[in-house]
Write a protein that holds these residues in place. Structure first.
Motif, PDB file in Angstrom:
ATOM      1  N   TRP A  10       2.150   7.401  -6.479  1.00 19.86           N
ATOM      2  CA  TRP A  10       1.188   8.565  -6.958  1.00 19.86           C
ATOM      3  C   TRP A  10       1.638   9.830  -6.420  1.00 19.86           C
ATOM      4  O   TRP A  10       1.592  10.869  -7.097  1.00 19.86           O
ATOM      5  CB  TRP A  10      -0.182   8.249  -6.220  1.00 19.86           C
ATOM      6  CG  TRP A  10      -1.354   9.121  -6.505  1.00 19.86           C
ATOM      7  CD1 TRP A  10      -2.026   9.023  -7.660  1.00 19.86           C
ATOM      8  CD2 TRP A  10      -1.792  10.377  -5.802  1.00 19.86           C
ATOM      9  NE1 TRP A  10      -2.861  10.103  -7.558  1.00 19.86           N
ATOM     10  CE2 TRP A  10      -2.619  11.012  -6.548  1.00 19.86           C
ATOM     11  CE3 TRP A  10      -1.102  10.918  -4.744  1.00 19.86           C
ATOM     12  CZ2 TRP A  10      -3.342  12.102  -6.058  1.00 19.86           C
ATOM     13  CZ3 TRP A  10      -1.785  12.006  -4.268  1.00 19.86           C
ATOM     14  CH2 TRP A  10      -2.860  12.616  -5.002  1.00 19.86           C
ATOM     15  N   THR A  11       2.158  10.132  -5.140  1.00 24.02           N
ATOM     16  CA  THR A  11       2.594  11.380  -4.498  1.00 24.02           C
ATOM     17  C   THR A  11       3.779  11.781  -5.429  1.00 24.02           C
ATOM     18  O   THR A  11       3.811  12.914  -5.596  1.00 24.02           O
ATOM     19  CB  THR A  11       2.970  11.384  -3.213  1.00 24.02           C
ATOM     20  OG1 THR A  11       1.750  10.853  -2.295  1.00 24.02           O
ATOM     21  CG2 THR A  11       3.248  12.414  -2.665  1.00 24.02           C
TER      22      THR A  11
ATOM     23  N   GLU B 177       0.833   4.595  -2.647  1.00 21.87           N
ATOM     24  CA  GLU B 177       0.848   6.060  -2.224  1.00 21.87           C
ATOM     25  C   GLU B 177       2.219   6.662  -2.686  1.00 21.87           C
ATOM     26  O   GLU B 177       1.806   7.803  -3.150  1.00 21.87           O
ATOM     27  CB  GLU B 177       0.688   5.938  -0.924  1.00 21.87           C
ATOM     28  CG  GLU B 177      -0.787   5.271  -0.350  1.00 21.87           C
ATOM     29  CD  GLU B 177      -0.924   5.257   1.321  1.00 21.87           C
ATOM     30  OE1 GLU B 177       0.177   5.856   1.946  1.00 21.87           O
ATOM     31  OE2 GLU B 177      -1.831   4.798   1.947  1.00 21.87           O
ATOM     32  N   ARG B 178       3.087   6.290  -2.544  1.00 20.02           N
ATOM     33  CA  ARG B 178       4.402   6.846  -2.879  1.00 20.02           C
ATOM     34  C   ARG B 178       4.564   7.182  -4.363  1.00 20.02           C
ATOM     35  O   ARG B 178       5.013   8.084  -4.529  1.00 20.02           O
ATOM     36  CB  ARG B 178       5.534   5.975  -2.428  1.00 20.02           C
ATOM     37  CG  ARG B 178       6.740   6.519  -2.603  1.00 20.02           C
ATOM     38  CD  ARG B 178       8.021   5.452  -1.925  1.00 20.02           C
ATOM     39  NE  ARG B 178       8.143   4.451  -2.570  1.00 20.02           N
ATOM     40  CZ  ARG B 178       8.026   3.337  -1.847  1.00 20.02           C
ATOM     41  NH1 ARG B 178       7.625   3.483  -0.603  1.00 20.02           N
ATOM     42  NH2 ARG B 178       8.061   2.366  -2.447  1.00 20.02           N
TER      43      ARG B 178
ATOM     44  N   ARG C  12       0.904  -1.065  -0.179  1.00 18.08           N
ATOM     45  CA  ARG C  12       0.021   0.164   0.029  1.00 18.08           C
ATOM     46  C   ARG C  12       0.852   1.376  -0.132  1.00 18.08           C
ATOM     47  O   ARG C  12       0.553   2.257  -0.574  1.00 18.08           O
ATOM     48  CB  ARG C  12      -0.822   0.050   1.089  1.00 18.08           C
ATOM     49  CG  ARG C  12      -1.798   1.249   1.321  1.00 18.08           C
ATOM     50  CD  ARG C  12      -2.872   0.984   2.467  1.00 18.08           C
ATOM     51  NE  ARG C  12      -2.467   0.830   3.704  1.00 18.08           N
ATOM     52  CZ  ARG C  12      -2.014   1.862   4.493  1.00 18.08           C
ATOM     53  NH1 ARG C  12      -2.006   3.112   4.123  1.00 18.08           N
ATOM     54  NH2 ARG C  12      -1.633   1.468   5.988  1.00 18.08           N
ATOM     55  N   HIS C  13       1.875   1.239   0.438  1.00 17.54           N
ATOM     56  CA  HIS C  13       2.694   2.431   0.916  1.00 17.54           C
ATOM     57  C   HIS C  13       3.414   2.545  -0.365  1.00 17.54           C
ATOM     58  O   HIS C  13       3.692   3.757  -0.909  1.00 17.54           O
ATOM     59  CB  HIS C  13       3.949   2.331   1.997  1.00 17.54           C
ATOM     60  CG  HIS C  13       3.160   2.451   3.277  1.00 17.54           C
ATOM     61  ND1 HIS C  13       3.829   2.067   4.342  1.00 17.54           N
ATOM     62  CD2 HIS C  13       1.993   2.756   3.853  1.00 17.54           C
ATOM     63  CE1 HIS C  13       3.347   2.091   5.597  1.00 17.54           C
ATOM     64  NE2 HIS C  13       2.106   2.743   5.182  1.00 17.54           N
TER      65      HIS C  13
END
Length: 432
Positions: free
Chosen positions: A217-218, A214-215, A210-211
């Motif tokens: 995308w950011t 997120e990483r 999951r991280h």
């Protein structure tokens, strides 16, 4: 005529705590091939789990206040000539180093690479703020480099050290949590209990997919946004260098200082990116702290938090970097980025890092002197930085190929490089 050759004293290495995984055991095996003897102190079940020679394992099962007396006894009983450890600031290690110095032992200190991620650090007597690098000037480095070494200075082959680091860490804490009955007095050198450490290690592994999403995308949003941005290189709050060599009691203090400075000095179209350490496990509420402070200044849409990942993706387009004393600053300096550092660090040299007030730094950051950085980096590559790593099998093979000779050398790597120049200078004086 009788043979008067004096046989060299047998080296006896006494190992304390090392990096997670089998590196210390493998290093001991290589040293044993030279005729040396190796002993390992175990403060818990995790320390001894990967040590293959059980006959040379020294379990410390007493209370903390008995450590110095026991260590002194082991020095005498083993006939130790050398002390080997990973990191020099945790209490047991710091106390052992003081005693080892008085006893005349050679002290070998390993640390993560200053020029991470493709090197490991090997020094004598101390690392980070206790390193001899703190007292070596750039002028001394430049003069020493007149006598060039033939050692390779390009990055070695890449390997997946981070993933292996996480796995070895989880296994280490599993042993401490479930097999530590024979070490009733063991207390970790960090604030968390063993159970909390193990839980954090497991959760980090489970949350990794999951991280990663997120990483990515950011990071893509930042890189494609077209904004000038500054990167904040965060460290682990329990990191020895952060705790021992900075003036901050917590990451919260540092985060608040940086956001406040950005609010005062940065142009309105600039962005601020907080980059978490790849091994950040959530024990410190970094993301919540950052968002709260940004909202206080009305900067919620201009401040980002990136969880772990490769730093290069962010530094490639960054304007500057801010940190306490993270070794990741070396990557920013290598790219010619201005670096504002706090605390004590081995790279805090004239011409390398800025000491501007933060608002001024965010307004107009001063870049490093390229020549000064080239000298500094080359000196490290020819002394304390060895290709390889502690955690992956490929990294350990590469590191072991180089480090045994460094350990057996009569002088520390800095002295070897500095004295080579002095010797050459004296020879020239004699000739003249």
């Amino acid at each position: 005529m009788a043979n008067t050759t004096v046989k060299p004293t047998r080296r006896v290495f006494l190992f304390l705590q090392g990096p997670h995984g089998p590196f210390f055991s493998e290093l001991a095996a290589k040293l044993s091939e030279t005729g040396a003897a190796c002993w390992r102190v175990a403060f818990n079940a995790g320390d001894g789990a990967r040590w293959t020679d059980r006959d040379t394992l020294l379990p410390f099962r007493q209370s903390e206040d008995a450590w110095i007396d026991q260590f002194s006894q082991w020095i005498t009983e083993t006939g130790a000539t050398d002390l080997v450890l990973y990191g020099d600031t945790r209490r047991r290690h710091a106390d052992a180093i003081k005693l080892a110095r008085k006893a005349g032992l050679v002290i070998h200190v390993f640390e993560e690479g200053y020029l991470r991620p493709y090197w490991a650090t090997y020094e004598r007597n101390g690392s980070n703020g206790n390193s001899r690098l703190m007292d070596i000037t750039l002028d001394q480095m430049e003069r020493a480099l007149l006598e060039r070494s033939a050692l390779p200075t390009m990055p070695p082959d890449r390997w997946g050290d981070l993933r292996q680091h996480m796995v070895h860490g989880a296994l280490y804490h599993w042993h401490v949590l479930f097999r530590n009955q024979s070490f009733p007095h063991f207390r970790p050198h960090r604030d968390q209990t063993v159970a909390q450490e193990f839980r954090l290690q497991v959760l980090r592994l489970l949350r990794r997919p999951r991280h990663m999403i997120e990483r990515r995308w950011t990071t893509q949003r930042i890189r494609k946004g077209g904004w000038p941005y500054h990167v904040v290189l965060l460290q682990l709050e329990h990191d020895a260098s952060f705790r021992a060599f900075s003036d901050f009691a917590s990451q919260t203090e540092f985060v608040n200082l940086v956001v406040d400075g950005f609010a005062k000095g940065a142009a309105s179209h600039h962005r601020l990116v907080f980059k978490a350490h790849p091994l950040e496990d959530g024990r410190a509420p970094l993301e919540q702290t950052i968002r709260k402070r940004a909202a206080k200044h009305g900067l919620s849409d201009r401040v980002f938090f990136v969880r772990g990942g490769k730093l290069a993706y962010l530094l490639q387009a960054a304007r500057s970097a801010v940190t306490v004393n993270s070794t990741a600053a070396h990557q920013a300096l290598w790219r010619g980025l201005p670096v504002r550092s706090f605390g004590t660090s081995v790279y805090d040299k004239p011409g390398l890092v800025s000491h501007q007030p933060l608002p001024d730094f965010f307004t107009s950051p001063k870049p490093p002197d390229p020549e000064a950085h080239a000298i500094y980096r080359q000196f490290l590559l020819e002394t304390s930085q060895l290709p390889g790593g502690f955690y992956s099998s490929k990294g350990r093979v590469q590191l072991l190929r180089h480090v045994v000779d460094r350990i057996l050398a009569p002088h520390d790597p800095y002295e070897n490089r500095l004295s080579a120049h002095e010797s050459k200078t004296q020879q020239l004086r004699v000739v003249r």
